[in-house]
Design an enzyme around this catalytic site. Structure first.
Site, short mmCIF file in Angstrom:
data_model
loop_
_atom_site.label_atom_id
_atom_site.label_comp_id
_atom_site.label_asym_id
_atom_site.label_seq_id
_atom_site.Cartn_x
_atom_site.Cartn_y
_atom_site.Cartn_z
N MET A 30 0.85 -1.21 0.00
CA MET A 30 0.00 0.00 0.00
C MET A 30 0.88 1.25 0.00
O MET A 30 0.41 2.36 0.30
CB MET A 30 -0.93 0.00 1.22
CG MET A 30 -1.89 -1.19 1.20
SD MET A 30 -3.42 -0.89 2.08
CE MET A 30 -2.81 -0.53 3.71
N HIS A 37 9.03 -3.58 3.35
CA HIS A 37 8.58 -3.82 1.97
C HIS A 37 9.77 -4.15 1.07
O HIS A 37 9.71 -5.07 0.26
CB HIS A 37 7.93 -2.55 1.40
CG HIS A 37 6.74 -2.05 2.15
ND1 HIS A 37 6.76 -0.88 2.88
CD2 HIS A 37 5.48 -2.53 2.27
CE1 HIS A 37 5.57 -0.67 3.41
NE2 HIS A 37 4.77 -1.66 3.06
P1 AMP Z 1 1.42 -2.91 3.52
O1 AMP Z 1 1.97 -1.88 2.59
O2 AMP Z 1 1.39 -2.48 4.95
O3 AMP Z 1 0.12 -3.48 3.03
O4 AMP Z 1 2.45 -4.12 3.49
C1 AMP Z 1 2.82 -4.74 2.28
C2 AMP Z 1 3.62 -5.99 2.58
O5 AMP Z 1 4.78 -5.65 3.33
C3 AMP Z 1 2.83 -7.00 3.44
O6 AMP Z 1 3.12 -8.31 2.98
C4 AMP Z 1 3.40 -6.76 4.82
O7 AMP Z 1 3.32 -7.89 5.66
C5 AMP Z 1 4.85 -6.44 4.48
N1 AMP Z 1 5.48 -5.74 5.59
C6 AMP Z 1 5.03 -4.61 6.22
N2 AMP Z 1 5.85 -4.29 7.25
C7 AMP Z 1 6.83 -5.23 7.26
C8 AMP Z 1 7.98 -5.44 8.08
N3 AMP Z 1 8.29 -4.63 9.09
N4 AMP Z 1 8.77 -6.51 7.80
C9 AMP Z 1 8.48 -7.34 6.78
N5 AMP Z 1 7.42 -7.18 5.96
C10 AMP Z 1 6.60 -6.15 6.19
#
Ligand code: AMP
Length: 290
Positions: A30, A37
């Site tokens: 997102m 990410h």
């Molecule tokens: P989001 O943009 O929050 O929807 O996250 C996109 C992807 O990044 C999802 O698969 C999350 O689980 C992953 N993600 C977010 N924060 C972390 C983190 N601190 N470590 C590893 N992966 C992450």
């Protein structure tokens, strides 16, 4: 890096990639990107020939009182980061490209999928409909991108298990790859929402991870789960956290457990608000090989 915004351009990328025999990796996000990410992009680059990363703030997974409108969208910065990490294609569709009738909620949208067994506990208790909105949009994007592998972070462990279950149950032709949680030096799990923390709250926020670590070491020393969890909740509440949940759950089913069984992979799961910002974290507590 190609920056595209339409489904038509995406299909052309897929055709070219397939013709070249490329393994296609996909990292859905997102935006408001951080090392969490980008570590998924790194993993995808190691394992795939063509790496597609999407940035799309999914309206269906935000409740009416949640931060959909105010969710951070630093597009230029994100594109620089993706380019520097060797992303092949950045897919940034606008809202209407994905939801032509400007659907804002799952009720507005015609179809949906659901993984009910895993969607009602933990975060599902307080964020009604969140996971149905997340998994419906994720399936839609998997159908558009058609990757061989898709990369998801353990930071959002419940979300990851829901996607793994969807793929397994519906036999989707994609492999789900897990990425470990990336943390700041003080242990705070990286999150796009951390930037909303005030300086005071930011200083306290790492306590969430520290308390999970302390709890794990007490559990490995043989202390009773209920006593360890109660102490952890007290410590966090004293520091100003408003705890939503802090429980131990089986990794597979996410079912809450009352006692630990070393043969069953189990994690501590926590969600808490600090200064109005919702933080989540989790930590494996059994010593079972992954
Ligand atoms: P989001 O943009 O929050 O929807 O996250 C996109 C992807 O990044 C999802 O698969 C999350 O689980 C992953 N993600 C977010 N924060 C972390 C983190 N601190 N470590 C590893 N992966 C992450």
């Amino acid at each position: 890096m190609r920056v595209i915004s339409t489904v038509r351009e995406l299909a052309a990328e897929w055709d070219t990639g397939r013709l070249a025999g490329s393994v296609i990796g996909y990292v859905p996000t997102m935006g408001a990107l951080h090392e969490g990410h980008l570590s998924l992009v790194d993993l995808a680059r190691e394992q795939c020939d063509l790496v597609i990363c999407s940035i799309f703030v999914n309206p269906l997974q935000f409740g009416p009182d949640e931060d959909f409108e105010s969710y951070s969208r630093p597009v230029e910065r994100d594109l620089k980061l993706l380019e520097a990490r060797g992303t092949s294609v950045a897919f940034l569709p606008d809202w209407v490209e994905i939801f032509p009738r400007r659907e804002r909620t799952l009720q507005d949208f015609g179809s949906h999928v659901s993984v009910p067994r895993l969607s009602h506990q933990l975060c599902g208790r307080t964020r009604a409909g969140h996971f149905d909105g997340m998994v419906t949009e994720s399936l839609l994007f998997l159908n558009l991108v058609r990757p061989d592998r898709t990369y998801w972070g353990e930071k959002d462990f419940q979300q990851l298990r829901i996607i793994e279950t969807l793929v397994q149950d519906l036999r989707l032709p994609v492999r789900v790859v897990r990425g470990v949680t990336r943390r700041e030096e003080d242990g705070l799990a990286m999150s796009s929402r951390n930037m909303n923390l005030s300086p005071d709250a930011r200083a306290v926020a790492p306590r969430l991870h520290q308390v999970l670590l302390e709890s794990r070491s007490r559990l490995l020393d043989g202390d009773a789960l209920s006593a360890v969890l109660a102490a952890a909740r007290d410590t966090l509440t004293e520091r100003g956290f408003e705890i939503e949940y802090l429980v131990a759950g089986e990794e597979e089913s996410l079912t809450e457990v009352r006692t630990l069984d070393s043969r069953v992979p189990t994690r501590l799961f926590a969600a808490a608000r600090l200064d109005g910002v919702r933080l989540i974290d989790n930590l494996r507590v059994t010593e079972v090989a992954p």
